[in-house]
Every structure is written in structure tokens, then in C-alpha cells.
Scaffold this motif. Structure first.
Motif, PDB file in Angstrom:
ATOM      1  N   GLN A   1       7.963  -3.555  -5.170  1.00 18.92           N
ATOM      2  CA  GLN A   1       7.487  -2.708  -6.256  1.00 18.92           C
ATOM      3  C   GLN A   1       7.354  -3.502  -7.558  1.00 18.92           C
ATOM      4  O   GLN A   1       6.700  -3.066  -8.495  1.00 18.92           O
ATOM      5  CB  GLN A   1       8.444  -1.522  -6.468  1.00 18.92           C
ATOM      6  CG  GLN A   1       8.415  -0.506  -5.338  1.00 18.92           C
ATOM      7  CD  GLN A   1       9.288   0.702  -5.607  1.00 18.92           C
ATOM      8  OE1 GLN A   1      10.125   0.697  -6.512  1.00 18.92           O
ATOM      9  NE2 GLN A   1       9.103   1.753  -4.831  1.00 18.92           N
ATOM     10  N   GLY A   2       7.996  -4.678  -7.588  1.00 21.87           N
ATOM     11  CA  GLY A   2       7.949  -5.492  -8.801  1.00 21.87           C
ATOM     12  C   GLY A   2       7.250  -6.823  -8.645  1.00 21.87           C
ATOM     13  O   GLY A   2       6.948  -7.480  -9.631  1.00 21.87           O
ATOM     14  N   VAL A   3       6.991  -7.248  -7.398  1.00 26.73           N
ATOM     15  CA  VAL A   3       6.294  -8.526  -7.182  1.00 26.73           C
ATOM     16  C   VAL A   3       5.161  -8.313  -6.194  1.00 26.73           C
ATOM     17  O   VAL A   3       5.173  -7.359  -5.413  1.00 26.73           O
ATOM     18  CB  VAL A   3       7.259  -9.612  -6.638  1.00 26.73           C
ATOM     19  CG1 VAL A   3       8.396  -9.863  -7.607  1.00 26.73           C
ATOM     20  CG2 VAL A   3       7.802  -9.233  -5.266  1.00 26.73           C
TER      21      VAL A   3
ATOM     22  N   VAL B   1       0.831  -1.208   0.000  1.00 24.95           N
ATOM     23  CA  VAL B   1       0.000   0.000   0.000  1.00 24.95           C
ATOM     24  C   VAL B   1       0.861   1.251   0.000  1.00 24.95           C
ATOM     25  O   VAL B   1       0.619   2.201  -0.751  1.00 24.95           O
ATOM     26  CB  VAL B   1      -0.946  -0.004   1.218  1.00 24.95           C
ATOM     27  CG1 VAL B   1      -1.711   1.312   1.301  1.00 24.95           C
ATOM     28  CG2 VAL B   1      -1.917  -1.182   1.137  1.00 24.95           C
ATOM     29  N   SER B   2       1.904   1.272   0.828  1.00 19.23           N
ATOM     30  CA  SER B   2       2.741   2.466   0.953  1.00 19.23           C
ATOM     31  C   SER B   2       3.741   2.613  -0.183  1.00 19.23           C
ATOM     32  O   SER B   2       4.149   3.737  -0.504  1.00 19.23           O
ATOM     33  CB  SER B   2       3.503   2.422   2.288  1.00 19.23           C
ATOM     34  OG  SER B   2       2.624   2.482   3.377  1.00 19.23           O
TER      35      SER B   2
ATOM     36  N   TYR C   1       5.767   5.969  -1.651  1.00 19.61           N
ATOM     37  CA  TYR C   1       7.069   6.210  -1.029  1.00 19.61           C
ATOM     38  C   TYR C   1       8.126   5.333  -1.692  1.00 19.61           C
ATOM     39  O   TYR C   1       7.876   4.152  -1.975  1.00 19.61           O
ATOM     40  CB  TYR C   1       7.023   5.899   0.472  1.00 19.61           C
ATOM     41  CG  TYR C   1       6.250   6.895   1.286  1.00 19.61           C
ATOM     42  CD1 TYR C   1       6.812   8.123   1.647  1.00 19.61           C
ATOM     43  CD2 TYR C   1       4.950   6.621   1.717  1.00 19.61           C
ATOM     44  CE1 TYR C   1       6.104   9.045   2.407  1.00 19.61           C
ATOM     45  CE2 TYR C   1       4.234   7.533   2.472  1.00 19.61           C
ATOM     46  CZ  TYR C   1       4.825   8.749   2.813  1.00 19.61           C
ATOM     47  OH  TYR C   1       4.118   9.653   3.559  1.00 19.61           O
ATOM     48  N   GLY C   2       9.307   5.902  -1.914  1.00 21.16           N
ATOM     49  CA  GLY C   2      10.414   5.130  -2.435  1.00 21.16           C
ATOM     50  C   GLY C   2      10.884   4.113  -1.416  1.00 21.16           C
ATOM     51  O   GLY C   2      10.593   4.230  -0.215  1.00 21.16           O
TER      52      GLY C   2
ATOM     53  N   LEU D   1      -0.197   6.421   7.082  1.00 16.92           N
ATOM     54  CA  LEU D   1      -0.619   5.656   8.252  1.00 16.92           C
ATOM     55  C   LEU D   1      -0.075   4.231   8.198  1.00 16.92           C
ATOM     56  O   LEU D   1       0.283   3.653   9.232  1.00 16.92           O
ATOM     57  CB  LEU D   1      -2.142   5.640   8.355  1.00 16.92           C
ATOM     58  CG  LEU D   1      -2.804   6.973   8.719  1.00 16.92           C
ATOM     59  CD1 LEU D   1      -4.319   6.831   8.730  1.00 16.92           C
ATOM     60  CD2 LEU D   1      -2.301   7.468  10.076  1.00 16.92           C
ATOM     61  N   ASN D   2      -0.014   3.657   7.000  1.00 17.50           N
ATOM     62  CA  ASN D   2       0.570   2.325   6.855  1.00 17.50           C
ATOM     63  C   ASN D   2       2.047   2.334   7.209  1.00 17.50           C
ATOM     64  O   ASN D   2       2.555   1.384   7.811  1.00 17.50           O
ATOM     65  CB  ASN D   2       0.369   1.803   5.433  1.00 17.50           C
ATOM     66  CG  ASN D   2      -0.889   0.968   5.289  1.00 17.50           C
ATOM     67  OD1 ASN D   2      -0.930  -0.198   5.643  1.00 17.50           O
ATOM     68  ND2 ASN D   2      -1.932   1.586   4.758  1.00 17.50           N
TER      69      ASN D   2
END
Length: 305
Positions: A96-98, A34-35, A39-40, A220-221
Motif C-alpha cells: 500500500q506504500g510501495v 490491484v486488490s 481490500y485491507g 477476481l484478483n
């Protein structure tokens, strides 16, 4: 024998602590997804670790816990750099990829690393039941990951980053175990978190840039990741680790992929298929098997003639 251990020789307090850890770490895979959209990888790791460091620091001040002795620092530094630092950044990057299920499966290479390194470096040995349980649980983790790979959409880079995260996790646990000979679990966890926070400070600029534009649920996460899967779960982990072997603790985390699916089911309304349920059941079976201890034979000594 400790009063918390029953007739079976199982330390029930350690088992309860490990169960809390597994449940919270499973939720972390979903929260990261979710985050990670806002966010990086480095910024998310830093935000998570800063939150955890503040919470754990307050606990230290309230309880007036002194700094750990110098004998514990090599293990604290090793776990802080590898597990709190490198692991969290590479896991965020990999997710970010899986998808969460695949990430949980790949990261579960970590317990194999723990068992091999702890058996060799920490002289814990290679109990047959532990190895058998690990084999069963790893098979279940593979089934869970395959059933959630969304038809092969997982990127090779994401998988490789999760492999790096698994190696960092395994090496970090083996580094952490010797520190518990000299320091309390809360000391090892807190100062390891401080070290990990220092390692991710180069991402402070990225965090400050992305924080204003991120939606509230994503932030929040990130806070949740810091308070529960990090501050609380890493503390319960070190408590349990101080009362058992690194190999057994590593095998316990094979339950994580199964719980990831259950959490995603309830939070994202993703109904798992029969193959996913089979993999989850296999994971739990392996965990139970790995924690069994062989019964000691109490037969009568034959009389000499």
C-alpha cells in the motif's frame, strides 16, 4: 541418481516446478497492487488463503490424502504462521506504500535469510557458487527496485513492512524444509495454508464488510491470488524444495523482480527503462550462477613411487 536429473546433476523436475512458482509469485505482486486499493491487508490475505484452502482441500479429498504425521507438524505450524500468515498480511500492507517493483526487491532479502538460517540450522553449508549467485542476484534486485521507486515516493513504513515480510518468508521456508522429511509436498502446503487461514480469521469482519463494495476486478484478483500464486505455486515450491536445498530454492526466487517488470509491462503498459532491463538480466544471471554445481575433477591418481 533420479531419472529426472541429467548428466549435469540438475533435477529438471525440480527446476520446472521452481520456474512455475517464480512466474506465479511474480504475478502476485501486480495482483496485490490491484486488490489492495479495495481490500485491507488482513482481508486480502484471508480471502486469498480461504480460496487456496478450499482448492487444496478439494485436492486432498479427491486424492484421499491422509493428515501429515505428527513429526511434520512443527514445521507445518512454523511455516503456516510465519509464511502463510504473517508474510501475506505484511506484504499486502507494505504494497500500500510501495510499488510492486520496490516490494519485490525488498522481499528478496528473504533468500539471504534462508541461506544463512538453512546453512546454520539445517546444516546445508554455504556453497561458494550459491553465495556468489546470491550476491549477483541481490545486486540485480536492488537495480530493479531503484529503477521502479518512482523518484523516492516509496514510504518508509511500506519498506519496513516489506522487510518484515522478507524475514517471515525466510524463516517460514527454513521451518518448512524439515517437515518435508516426514510429509508429502501437498500435505505440507495444504496444512500450512490451513494454519495461515486460521491466523487471519480475525480479519473476517473486515473481509465481509469490504467484499460487497469492491469492484469485480479486485475480487477476481483476490481469487486468482488464492488459486494460482498460493494453491498451485506453493505446491510446486514444496515439491521442488523436497528435492533440493532451501538455500538453492531461495536463490531461485531472485528472478521474481525481473518477471514483475515484464508482467507490469504487458498488463499495465509500463515500458521498462534500460536500467530496469539491466537489473532483470542481472537477477537471472545470478539465479543461473547459484544453481551451478562445481565440476568434479576426475584426474588420474598419481602412481606412488
Amino acid at each position: 541418481m533420479d531419472q529426472s536429473a541429467g548428466a549435469s546433476g540438475i533435477d529438471h523436475r525440480a527446476l520446472l516446478a521452481a520456474s512455475v512458482t517464480v512466474a506465479l509469485w511474480a504475478s502476485a505482486f501486480v495482483s496485490i497492487r490491484v486488490s489492495a486499493e479495495h481490500y485491507g491487508p488482513g482481508a486480502l490475505a484471508l480471502g486469498r488463503l480461504l480460496t487456496a484452502s478450499v482448492a487444496l482441500g478439494v485436492v486432498l479429498l479427491v486424492k484421499r490424502v491422509p493428515p501429515p504425521p505428527r513429526q511434520a507438524w512443527p514445521g507445518i505450524l512454523g511455516s503456516g504462521v510465519l509464511w502463510f500468515g504473517l508474510y501475506m498480511v505484511t506484504l499486502n500492507w507494505g504494497e500500500q506504500g510501495v510499488d510492486a517493483g520496490t516490494a519485490a526487491m525488498v522481499v528478496n532479502i528473504g533468500p539471504l535469510v534462508i541461506a544463512l538460517l538453512s546453512g546454520w540450522l539445517l546444516k546445508e553449508g554455504f556453497p561458494p557458487m550459491l553465495l556468489a549467485g546470491m550476491g549477483v542476484s541481490f545486486a540485480g534486485a536492488v537495480i530493479v527496485g531503484m529503477s521502479n521507486s518512482k523518484g523516492g515516493s516509496s514510504s518508509l513504513t511500506g519498506v519496513l513492512l516489506c522487510v518484515v515480510a522478507a524475514l517471515a518468508y525466510g524463516a517460514g521456508v527454513v521451518s518448512q524444509k524439515p517437515a518435508l522429511r516426514y510429509a508429502d509436498p501437498i500435505q505440507v502446503t495444504t496444512y500450512g495454508c490451513f494454519v495461515g487461514t486460521a491466523c487471519t480469521l480475525p480479519f473476517a469482519g473486515q473481509l465481509l464488510t469490504q467484499l460487497p463494495g469492491a469492484p469485480l476486478p479486485a475480487t477476481l484478483n483476490m481469487v486468482y491470488l488464492g488459486l494460482f500464486p498460493t494453491a498451485l505455486a506453493f505446491t510446486t515450491w514444496t515439491y521442488a524444495l523436497s528435492r533440493t536445498t532451501a538455500g538453492r530454492m531461495g536463490a531461485t526466487t531472485y528472478a521474481v523482480p525481473a518477471l514483475v517488470i515484464l508482467i507490469a509491462w504487458s498488463a499495465l503498459d509500463e515500458v521498462p527503462g534500460w536500467l530496469t532491463l539491466l537489473g532483470g538480466a542481472t537477477c537471472l544471471t545470478g539465479v543461473a550462477l547459484s544453481r551451478r554445481r562445481p565440476r568434479q575433477r576426475t584426474g588420474k591418481v598419481p602412481a606412488t613411487r
